[in-house]
Design a protein around this motif. Structure first.
Motif, PDB file in Angstrom:
ATOM      1  N   ILE A   1      34.882  44.911  51.724  1.00  0.00           N
ATOM      2  CA  ILE A   1      35.071  43.993  50.595  1.00  0.00           C
ATOM      3  C   ILE A   1      36.437  43.309  50.713  1.00  0.00           C
ATOM      4  CG2 ILE A   1      35.386  43.878  48.083  1.00  0.00           C
ATOM      5  CD1 ILE A   1      33.352  46.291  47.927  1.00  0.00           C
ATOM      6  N   ASP A   3      29.301  38.026  46.993  1.00  0.00           N
ATOM      7  CA  ASP A   3      28.831  37.480  48.275  1.00  0.00           C
ATOM      8  C   ASP A   3      28.161  38.560  49.111  1.00  0.00           C
ATOM      9  OD1 ASP A   3      29.838  35.049  47.563  1.00  0.00           O
ATOM     10  OD2 ASP A   3      31.606  35.134  48.865  1.00  0.00           O
ATOM     11  N   SER A  15      33.714  33.444  53.125  1.00  0.00           N
ATOM     12  CA  SER A  15      34.736  34.438  53.416  1.00  0.00           C
ATOM     13  C   SER A  15      35.701  33.887  54.451  1.00  0.00           C
ATOM     14  CB  SER A  15      34.097  35.717  53.941  1.00  0.00           C
ATOM     15  OG  SER A  15      33.773  35.567  55.299  1.00  0.00           O
ATOM     16  N   LYS A  66      48.751  36.218  47.267  1.00  0.00           N
ATOM     17  CA  LYS A  66      47.946  35.844  46.103  1.00  0.00           C
ATOM     18  C   LYS A  66      48.518  36.495  44.850  1.00  0.00           C
ATOM     19  CE  LYS A  66      43.350  35.355  48.292  1.00  0.00           C
ATOM     20  NZ  LYS A  66      43.536  35.722  49.701  1.00  0.00           N
ATOM     21  N   SER A 109      40.001  37.716  41.372  1.00  0.00           N
ATOM     22  CA  SER A 109      38.917  36.761  41.478  1.00  0.00           C
ATOM     23  C   SER A 109      38.328  36.738  42.899  1.00  0.00           C
ATOM     24  CB  SER A 109      39.455  35.395  41.027  1.00  0.00           C
ATOM     25  OG  SER A 109      38.727  34.377  41.596  1.00  0.00           O
ATOM     26  N   ALA A 110      39.203  36.814  43.917  1.00  0.00           N
ATOM     27  CA  ALA A 110      38.713  36.814  45.310  1.00  0.00           C
ATOM     28  C   ALA A 110      37.902  38.072  45.608  1.00  0.00           C
ATOM     29  CB  ALA A 110      39.896  36.701  46.283  1.00  0.00           C
ATOM     30  N   VAL A 111      38.367  39.209  45.087  1.00  0.00           N
ATOM     31  CA  VAL A 111      37.661  40.476  45.334  1.00  0.00           C
ATOM     32  C   VAL A 111      36.314  40.476  44.600  1.00  0.00           C
ATOM     33  CG1 VAL A 111      37.743  42.979  44.917  1.00  0.00           C
ATOM     34  CG2 VAL A 111      39.740  41.807  45.871  1.00  0.00           C
ATOM     35  N   HIS A 112      36.312  40.003  43.363  1.00  0.00           N
ATOM     36  CA  HIS A 112      35.034  39.916  42.637  1.00  0.00           C
ATOM     37  C   HIS A 112      34.041  39.037  43.401  1.00  0.00           C
ATOM     38  CE1 HIS A 112      36.141  41.209  38.243  1.00  0.00           C
ATOM     39  NE2 HIS A 112      36.539  42.081  39.145  1.00  0.00           N
ATOM     40  N   GLN A 113      34.533  37.887  43.862  1.00  0.00           N
ATOM     41  CA  GLN A 113      33.622  36.975  44.564  1.00  0.00           C
ATOM     42  C   GLN A 113      33.122  37.601  45.862  1.00  0.00           C
ATOM     43  OE1 GLN A 113      32.449  34.160  43.113  1.00  0.00           O
ATOM     44  NE2 GLN A 113      30.964  34.276  44.785  1.00  0.00           N
ATOM     45  N   ALA A 114      33.979  38.346  46.554  1.00  0.00           N
ATOM     46  CA  ALA A 114      33.557  39.008  47.797  1.00  0.00           C
ATOM     47  C   ALA A 114      32.440  40.013  47.526  1.00  0.00           C
ATOM     48  CB  ALA A 114      34.762  39.698  48.453  1.00  0.00           C
ATOM     49  N   ARG A 136      36.479  40.651  53.459  1.00  0.00           N
ATOM     50  CA  ARG A 136      35.769  39.438  53.028  1.00  0.00           C
ATOM     51  C   ARG A 136      36.606  38.634  52.026  1.00  0.00           C
ATOM     52  NH1 ARG A 136      29.812  38.134  53.776  1.00  0.00           N
ATOM     53  NH2 ARG A 136      29.604  36.224  52.585  1.00  0.00           N
ATOM     54  N   ALA A 137      37.360  39.343  51.184  1.00  0.00           N
ATOM     55  CA  ALA A 137      38.185  38.658  50.178  1.00  0.00           C
ATOM     56  C   ALA A 137      39.494  38.141  50.756  1.00  0.00           C
ATOM     57  CB  ALA A 137      38.477  39.606  49.014  1.00  0.00           C
TER      58      ALA A 137
END
Lengths: 197, 197
Positions: free
Chosen positions: B42, B27, B2, B12, B19-24, B45-46
């Motif tokens: 969330i 995580d 993060s 972005k 994609s960043a929000v999904h990954q956050a 973190r993203a």
């Protein structure tokens, strides 16, 4: 209902603390906006000091596991119907009824959240799992004492508990009638077929 | 990893935000200390603005559902092995492998959390469920086109998907060998027996 954050804290007995904290977990899990499941948030909702939550349970996951074990045990009646098939069907009927309640759904969430992510301690998880399934294990032992041959615990997990949980998670209602019987008979026929093979 | 909360936010594209929000989400769900799954947590973190998360997804639960649908679809290969049995076994093998990964376990948590608590909108949940199971439905349609008689979707849910999920939740490993074959053959035998009855 949760006490107001600034409400005066009345001294609670250990049993009152336990019960208030358990209820706070259920409330937060049932609350569509209850995104924060940290120990401070749980303690605030329960109206207790967060230090006493840490002292008693050690971690959020241990607390969730305690809630699940306690409530699921309370929810599991241990009717002795005189046969393995009857006992399993009674147990499944209670399970089907409980997944239609707000608390039942909250408990399924708690189970999933208290699941380890990165590094499960296998031995400990297995113990927890067996404690959670102790009512089913009692049914198995009673069947064995009658001279019946109960299926292994993991087959009961796969064929009875799993469909119930997954339907709670996806909100897919079980068929209105005969669902406990369908699953129990499938399990027992399968056990017999393999026993005979 | 993060980004640091005070790191400058680089503009972005919508796809990068998604994609960043999904990954956050993944995580946070994988983090043993990641108790706060609110949209602001969330978004932080993203490294995106929480207003854009609200604008795009509307609610935390809708976001979790989007993550689950997207990732589970990516994880489901659609091998055409030439038979219903072969296709189901291939799909189950992929499932067994995925529940042993950190991301796989995080996704199961997301499924449970995105489950409605008090007032499920049944129609919407069923649609979501069918989207989640679209790869299985493709397998069923391919089987029907070959002249095979695939089992109903709900039986596949109860007998294949459910055991996988429950074992992920309880961290009970499936048997090392033959588990996909065991479950698939039990399902298909059962379908044949009822079809013949």
């Amino acid at each position: 209902m949760s006490p107001h954050p600034s409400a005066p804290r009345i001294r609670k007995s250990p049993e009152q603390v336990r019960s208030a904290v358990h209820q706070a977990v259920i409330d937060l899990l049932s609350d569509p906006e209850g995104a924060d499941l940290s120990i401070p948030a749980i303690a605030q909702r329960a109206g207790v000091n967060h230090t006493s939550v840490y002292r008693r349970w050690g971690s959020r996951d241990a607390l969730l596991a305690d809630v699940v074990t306690t409530r699921l045990e309370l929810d599991s009646p241990l009717t002795d119907t005189g046969s393995l098939r009857g006992d399993l069907i009674a147990w499944m009927r209670a399970g089907v009824a409980s997944i239609h309640t707000v608390e039942g759904r909250a408990l399924i969430r708690a189970v999933a959240l208290s699941m380890p992510s990165a590094t499960p301690a296998r031995g400990e998880r297995r113990q927890q799992f067996q404690r959670r399934l102790s009512s089913i294990d009692n049914i198995r032992q009673r069947a064995a004492a009658r001279g019946e041959s109960p299926p292994p615990l993991e087959e009961i997990l796969d064929q009875l508990l799993a469909p119930l949980y997954i339907r709670a998670i996806f909100s897919i209602d079980p068929p209105d009638t005969g669902y406990p019987e369908l699953l129990v008979d499938r399990l027992l026929d399968d056990t017999r077929a393999r026993g005979a093979a």
